[in-house]
Write an enzyme that holds these catalytic residues in place. Structure first.
Site, PDB file in Angstrom:
ATOM      1  N   GLY A 166       4.989  84.765 -23.894  1.00  0.00           N
ATOM      2  CA  GLY A 166       6.325  84.504 -23.379  1.00  0.00           C
ATOM      3  C   GLY A 166       7.370  84.882 -24.407  1.00  0.00           C
ATOM      4  O   GLY A 166       7.083  85.023 -25.600  1.00  0.00           O
ATOM      5  N   CYS A 167       8.592  85.052 -23.937  1.00  0.00           N
ATOM      6  CA  CYS A 167       9.667  85.501 -24.827  1.00  0.00           C
ATOM      7  C   CYS A 167       9.993  84.443 -25.874  1.00  0.00           C
ATOM      8  O   CYS A 167       9.968  84.711 -27.079  1.00  0.00           O
ATOM      9  CB  CYS A 167      10.903  85.870 -24.011  1.00  0.00           C
ATOM     10  SG  CYS A 167      11.411  84.627 -22.800  1.00  0.00           S
ATOM     11  N   TYR A 168      10.300  83.233 -25.409  1.00  0.00           N
ATOM     12  CA  TYR A 168      10.611  82.167 -26.366  1.00  0.00           C
ATOM     13  C   TYR A 168       9.437  81.922 -27.326  1.00  0.00           C
ATOM     14  O   TYR A 168       9.644  81.830 -28.540  1.00  0.00           O
ATOM     15  CB  TYR A 168      10.931  80.871 -25.631  1.00  0.00           C
ATOM     16  CG  TYR A 168      12.284  80.808 -24.961  1.00  0.00           C
ATOM     17  CD1 TYR A 168      13.463  80.898 -25.702  1.00  0.00           C
ATOM     18  CD2 TYR A 168      12.392  80.608 -23.590  1.00  0.00           C
ATOM     19  CE1 TYR A 168      14.705  80.786 -25.076  1.00  0.00           C
ATOM     20  CE2 TYR A 168      13.630  80.498 -22.971  1.00  0.00           C
ATOM     21  CZ  TYR A 168      14.784  80.588 -23.710  1.00  0.00           C
ATOM     22  OH  TYR A 168      16.016  80.477 -23.102  1.00  0.00           O
ATOM     23  N   THR A 205       7.184  83.895 -28.430  1.00  0.00           N
ATOM     24  CA  THR A 205       7.099  84.947 -29.442  1.00  0.00           C
ATOM     25  C   THR A 205       8.042  84.649 -30.603  1.00  0.00           C
ATOM     26  O   THR A 205       7.662  84.730 -31.781  1.00  0.00           O
ATOM     27  CB  THR A 205       7.444  86.316 -28.810  1.00  0.00           C
ATOM     28  OG1 THR A 205       6.467  86.619 -27.813  1.00  0.00           O
ATOM     29  CG2 THR A 205       7.464  87.424 -29.866  1.00  0.00           C
TER      30      THR A 205
END
Lengths: 351, 351, 351, 351
Positions: free
Chosen positions: C154-156, C158
């Protein structure tokens, strides 16, 4: 203290409804007693607009749009609903004896056929077209004060008509070859959920749309033709700005003679001398949308280009305030006998 | 592997210098070996541009702008310094046998007097005007390939000339009465510290500036006059957009006959058929600056308005890439015998 | 020249699909041969994404998502569809022998029950959980190179995991009392038409959302618990930024001893010494989302606060690139035997 | 009609001066009779602020900052000048018998040594520290009404102190381990010409700055320590938002016992029941900076996280209005015997 004027608002969920709620919060002579929405009826305004929490208006319960109820409770009703819907409600309200300020396009075009051509729908209430007054106070102040049905001007037309009128009225420019290049903030596209107006589609970009085909074209042509006393066809073209509010129109005209910028400024300054909501800027200054943000000001800048024999007029308004709800409130004030600027903030929020 | 071409950049601290550094990072046949700045000499590029950390270019040490050093080390030098400064450096480099791509205006205007009038300064190197090639590859491909001094086009002129050339070349429109209404992102105003380009002065606003007086006017007129084979005077006018990058020009012309939008599109499509960095959009589509962001594409949209007998052309470019450093790199590629698109990203960053 | 690796993309209409198309345009060893969408099948990519016009990828015809067809044509398939949908397609593709990089959350959480609790849905393909590799190359490089199913982070997570791992791994900070305050650009909210992500609702504003309840919480906790070798519970909280791309996470931890900023920087620098896509900034520098825009860089800044005995770590990534499609491409490169950075721009677009 | 109170403004050219001019335009009981600037003296306000054209305030001629003149003409003077400069002028004005609202930090910190340490300058007027009242009306209403020198709170401290006070006052949270993660709009950085706050450097980006070192730290600690009755050290950290106005602070605290979100909301609601300019949002709602734009509202949202035993408080204010000039006007109203909200718009501009 005198009795407050009671106002109703049909269609509270869009940006123009939101803007009217903002303005009514600070109005000392008019009170919003009805706000309607089919989808949100039963909630308070603060429920759907958290920014109205702890303000008197926040407690207002949204109701269904019922003309009889509106007529019983309101002196004046604002219509912030789509065209076509507006004409039906307007007719019912007028029949009940209520004054109406219609923010839609339904009563702006005097000619039924022209309306039907550009809006691609039948006008079912043509009997009210004649009495509707085009609500641009700088042009129709007296008519507005005596009206019961106001056709509130479109946002783009407000910027264009105020910008072109003095020059056309004084014969400074030709009626041929007028180009209006307008740019609008995104609130003009409304509050509907569409991919095209998502943040990531609009932000950090700019585009043209609706070239040579925008529905505000006949409205502009109608009004400036009246001013000039002859039929004018314009090239009117629109663009989408990544800003919340604001319209800036750059208008290209051909000078009818050897007029200097000082000559033109004198004509404009004179024309708007007793109309304090239009500001003709000094020579060398040009409008910026931020300078009219949240207000009903229309700022106008003038450039004369001897190389091309052109008068270039730039006008800026706030599309939601002067171009919609603020102008609607100016009109409501006038038809209710109040001062034109009641409830209207005149100092823009900067920055 | 063949030898890398060695490039130098005079003036690395502005937005065009920054953009050139970005592009050179991904170039496989050309290497940036010199980057100069009077104020930042001695630092690495990564010191002043943290975004270049851990990239090879980040380790390059900024040097003082010394023509002898540049001549000794570079095959080609980009000049990203203000006009007037550029002409002096260009002359020295040319005399040393280095190829020059000048991003300033100094060699764009063929006529010395015209340059001096619009730029209000003396042109001290007129002897190089004749050999300078105007670096718009769609118009001057062959000349560029043989040149040693490229006058890299201005940002606005690139958008205007690419938009108007096919119509003028084919005689579709009159040479009279052309209006160019251009809007530019704020990076075009440069990286100098000025109140007028602070975030809070630009954000959420829009303004006109430099109406009928922008210095890019003679450059546009010079080039489209050549295309049309007769002198053209245009009304060229500029606006400031609250976006980082992008120029969109809306151009108003008068049709010379009864040309349909299909006719016009055919002319444009044909004209750019073998020029892949210009994209003529299908009927009904209009350019958006985001679609060319970070690329050298010029997107062109066509509207014919029978009501006003006008052809409206809309073009969009990235002012920093196609309008400056990307086009400079196209030119450098060409004069160094490389493919025109080496190092140039063609897919825009979306959103 | 060697054979191009053939890739498929399931779900091309969202922002992650768009970003993958951008990256594949410049990839020299991998070719996108399938792009699917239920709603847009039959159109070309250029039809729905005008910015791909005149690029090779623009001509690709969008197809229906058919696992058999994808299996027949592709070596590797990216899944850019919602969670739950992804697990079904992934299973079919794996059964057909195709490698899968899943951008959804479906295979990120090792524990079925935890997944089902936070995502409020049944996990119907638990048999693939064990073999799925969490696609964060800085932590799992070897496992990724041998995997056939990648759970793309996921973006967060990472941004959080890359920021916290060196400190936790080296025992510099306590595992208690970790607060992660994250801020994301609006593209993270997807391309669905919703009022909440309209331009006028997001622009010029900032808000918190999903405090203490975001679905990325268990993913962060799972990975940093592995790093620390003990169970960690974090306070993870998210905010919406009026920018297109970018996540910046500010992470508050408690120092386990008297560590200076130099000590901590040494640990971080060492940890990422051979991992070039993470940049540990020099003392005194802090990340900015623009410096990683369009790239797979993760920038990390370090602050030690003796007054409160805290280590504050700030990390920045591009949520669409490193936080989604760029990282997916890093993983696809790795599982296909290519260099990790093929096709990935490393110089951000500035400004 | 009663006599208007006469006000002066020292330092009219920054954003706080601009904001005060906006607010004074709509004040019916107070009149701005002096506005000073060393650099702009002799011009009218409309000369430097075109948006004040055709407004009464626009005609005010800017004067040199002369304490004797200010004392002769004004009942109350606002100081919108840098710290250190402010203390000198304040002392002169107080000696002349004028009331002073100082927007700088000079009289906020009770302890001379603490001020001198954080602001790295000598405090030359310590004799006024004892009588200065910290102008946060929700905490010091009575003291403000009797004061002649108001230390107008900093923007960040206003958001933090209003957010934390009820919880600390009621003992709901520990005084240890408080983290304040604040994000501010760019107007907080002032109107000076700096590269770092240019549009293209701020727009479409986000960054942390001044971590663990912001000068507002001691101000926050001083005030919440008084509330809690014991010394508190906080981790206070700041970030720069690409918006014009607004501060949102996310505050992380540790619950002192088993308090539910309902318990906490009751405490907050009760605390602010008779303080209408703070809005405690209903359970599940979180603040957004746009909802307080242009107003003196402070919106507060409450989240209790049982997983981590935390109370998270989110507060939002307009940094220029509540965080500076609006609060200054609240204070001026109070020390002049007016209603606290005179001249202050309460409905935010949306969108």
């Amino acid at each position: 203290m005198s009795q407050l004027i009671k106002a109703g608002l049909v269609g509270v969920t869009g940006y123009t409804g939101m803007e009217l709620a903002r303005l009514m919060t600070h109005h000392s002579s008019m009170e919003l007693v009805r706000a309607t929405s089919r989808s949100e009826a039963g909630k308070t305004l603060a429920d759907i607009y958290p920014f109205l929490t702890r303000l008197p208006l926040g407690e207002l319960v949204i109701s269904q749009p019922d003309p009889a109820d509106l007529a019983a409770e309101c002196d004046v009703v604002f219509l912030a609903v789509p065209h076509k819907t507006a004409m039906e409600i307007a007719a019912e309200l007028l029949d009940e004896g209520v004054k109406v300020v219609d923010l839609s396009a339904d009563f702006r075009i005097n000619d039924k056929a022209t309306y039907e051509e550009w809006y691609a729908t039948e006008h079912t209430k043509p009997e009210y077209l004649a009495e509707a007054v085009y609500g641009l106070p700088e042009l129709y102040l007296d008519e507005i004060m005596g009206a019961r049905l106001i056709a509130n001007p479109g946002c783009y037309p407000t910027s264009a008509i105020l910008g072109l009128t003095p020059a056309l009225s004084a014969g400074l420019v030709s009626t041929e070859n007028i180009v209006i290049d307008s740019k609008s903030g995104t609130s003009g596209a409304g509050r509907g959920a569409k991919v095209g107006t998502l943040f990531c589609e609009v932000h950090d970009s700019f585009k043209a749309y609706g070239l040579a085909s925008h529905r505000h074209t006949p409205e502009i042509e109608q009004e400036i033709s009246k001013v000039a006393g002859k039929d004018i066809t314009v090239s009117f073209n629109t663009h989408l700005l990544p800003i919340d509010r604001g319209i800036l129109s750059t208008m290209y005209t051909t000078l009818s003679g050897e007029h200097t910028v000082d000559d033109v400024l004198e004509v404009y300054t004179e024309f708007y001398a007793d109309k304090p909501m239009v500001r003709v800027l000094p020579k060398g200054q040009l409008p910026e949308t931020r300078y009219v943000r949240g207000t009903v000001f229309c700022d106008i800048g003038i450039v004369v280009d001897p190389r091309t024999n052109r008068l270039i007029v730039v006008s800026a308004i706030d599309n939601l305030c002067r171009g919609a709800s603020g102008q609607a409130l100016m009109n409501a004030n006038l038809i209710c006998g109040l001062d034109i600027d009641e409830g209207l903030p005149m100092a823009p929020m900067m920055p």
